[in-house]
Design an enzyme around this catalytic site. Structure first.
Site, short mmCIF file in Angstrom:
data_model
loop_
_atom_site.label_atom_id
_atom_site.label_comp_id
_atom_site.label_asym_id
_atom_site.label_seq_id
_atom_site.Cartn_x
_atom_site.Cartn_y
_atom_site.Cartn_z
N LEU A 151 0.84 -1.20 0.00
CA LEU A 151 0.00 0.00 0.00
C LEU A 151 0.88 1.25 0.00
CD1 LEU A 151 -3.12 0.41 0.00
CD2 LEU A 151 -2.90 1.06 2.39
N GLY A 152 1.65 1.40 -1.07
CA GLY A 152 2.40 2.63 -1.29
C GLY A 152 1.55 3.61 -2.08
N ILE A 154 1.05 3.89 -5.36
CA ILE A 154 0.22 3.23 -6.37
C ILE A 154 -0.86 2.39 -5.70
CG2 ILE A 154 0.23 1.48 -8.18
CD1 ILE A 154 3.02 2.55 -8.97
N ARG A 175 4.89 -4.36 5.13
CA ARG A 175 5.80 -4.76 6.21
C ARG A 175 5.29 -4.26 7.56
NH1 ARG A 175 11.31 -2.58 3.67
NH2 ARG A 175 9.80 -1.06 2.92
N ILE A 230 0.69 -5.70 -11.32
CA ILE A 230 1.18 -4.54 -12.08
C ILE A 230 2.49 -4.04 -11.47
CG2 ILE A 230 -0.98 -3.74 -13.12
CD1 ILE A 230 0.36 -2.39 -9.78
N ARG A 232 6.08 -6.17 -10.27
CA ARG A 232 7.22 -6.83 -10.87
C ARG A 232 6.93 -8.33 -10.97
NH1 ARG A 232 8.36 -2.42 -12.27
NH2 ARG A 232 10.31 -1.25 -11.91
N ASP A 256 0.45 -7.69 -15.98
CA ASP A 256 1.16 -6.73 -16.82
C ASP A 256 2.65 -6.99 -16.79
OD1 ASP A 256 1.24 -4.33 -18.48
OD2 ASP A 256 2.22 -3.38 -16.77
N GLU A 261 10.38 -11.60 -18.26
CA GLU A 261 9.90 -10.89 -19.45
C GLU A 261 11.07 -10.29 -20.24
OE1 GLU A 261 8.75 -6.49 -17.86
OE2 GLU A 261 7.50 -8.08 -17.00
N HIS A 279 3.83 -5.11 -19.94
CA HIS A 279 4.45 -4.13 -19.03
C HIS A 279 4.18 -2.70 -19.51
CE1 HIS A 279 7.99 -3.73 -15.97
NE2 HIS A 279 7.11 -2.75 -15.83
#
Length: 320
Positions: A151-152, A154, A175, A230, A232, A256, A261, A279
């Protein structure tokens, strides 16, 4: 004085022109090693490198550029830039937090809606004349439980879209809990997965999060749960995901990003329970323009002798 800048990631032609107009000698290569082999005389002059979190820049690559002073990572991620090695040499590292947050959050919701409603699959069936076959019941999104891993900035925007747009109860795992949010916190990822109908991955990449979405987490998400990534590809254990899809331990996945990849396992490309995009969550014109401008602002500030705007700083390791 014109500065030599090496670009090792894909770059829009108009941004390259911006950099040249700002006074940079712009050089491009698929990797630092390729560039050093082709132009060793120029490699010794490179003062700045433009990369991104996925491509990064290693200690060995930095060693090939003796004049390197600053590394700019496009976008928020910088997980594959060896920041410790850079700091040891006095090299500044910058990144682009906030430049593509809205674009990535929009794409996350688009993937969530598409996998829940089976939109690409229905579109493909209709185009093949399979109208009746495509008329299958698909789950709603409204009022379903939205779990967010990370929950940053984005993650918060995804949570806001889910809660305010679709009335979704929102919970998250970090965390540590955030004090500035009303959303439900789960201290373990397993508990979040058990609770969620949709689980969106929005956590940074790197060694700390590699394969944290494993077989146990996918089993906890359950046969009616959907996974959306969305962030990594490395965050998800791909083998475990393929197995969970094959045995219907989850309902589907919308990705994504994929581990390794641009190579994508055939089991994912052939699954009717998977949606894949290349991506592109952060690749909107608005986000690209903002990202490019921040890179240019960081470079200009640094070479004017001013502090970089969005410098990455890690604590230096303790010495005995």
């Amino acid at each position: 004085m014109r500065r030599h800048l090496l670009i090792i990631v894909e770059l829009a032609p108009e941004f390259r022109l911006q950099l040249e107009r700002a006074g940079f000698y712009v050089h491009t290569a698929t990797s630092v090693a390729d560039w050093v082999m082709l132009a060793p005389n120029i490699a010794a002059k490179i003062q700045a490198v433009l990369t991104n979190g996925s491509t990064g820049l290693s200690r060995d690559e930095m060693a090939m550029l003796p004049a390197l002073e600053i590394i700019c990572a496009q976008g928020a991620g910088y997980e594959n830039v060896d920041v410790v090695a850079a700091q040891a040499r006095g090299i500044i590292v910058t990144h682009g937090p906030g430049t593509n947050d809205a674009s990535v959050a929009d794409h996350a919701i688009a993937l969530l809606m598409a996998i829940a409603r089976g939109i690409p699959q229905a579109d493909a069936a209709v185009r093949k004349g399979e109208w009746k076959q495509a008329r299958q019941e698909r789950p709603m999104i409204s009022d379903k439980k939205l779990g967010i891993l990370g929950l940053g900035n984005i993650g918060m925007q995804i949570a806001h879209r889910g809660a305010m747009g679709f009335g979704m109860p929102v919970a998250y795992h970090n965390r540590r809990p955030r004090a500035d949010t009303p959303y439900l916190y789960f201290p373990t990822l397993i508990a979040l997965a058990e609770w969620a109908d949709f689980m969106v991955i929005a956590t940074p990449g790197g060694s700390a999060t590699r394969h944290i979405v494993d077989a146990a987490v996918l089993t906890a998400l359950g046969p009616s749960g959907f996974l959306i990534n969305i962030a990594r590809g490395s965050v998800v254990d791909t083998s475990a995901l393929i197995d969970a899809l094959k045995h219907h331990r989850i309902a589907g996945a919308a990705l994504d990003v994929v581990e390794g990849e641009p190579t994508v396992p055939i089991e994912l490309t052939q699954s009717t329970h998977v949606i894949l995009t290349p991506h592109i969550a952060g690749r909107s014109p608005e986000a690209i323009a903002a990202t490019a401008q921040l890179v240019l602002d960081n470079l200009n500030a640094y070479f004017r002798g001013e502090p970089a705007i969005t410098r990455v700083v890690l604590p230096m390791p303790l010495t005995k």
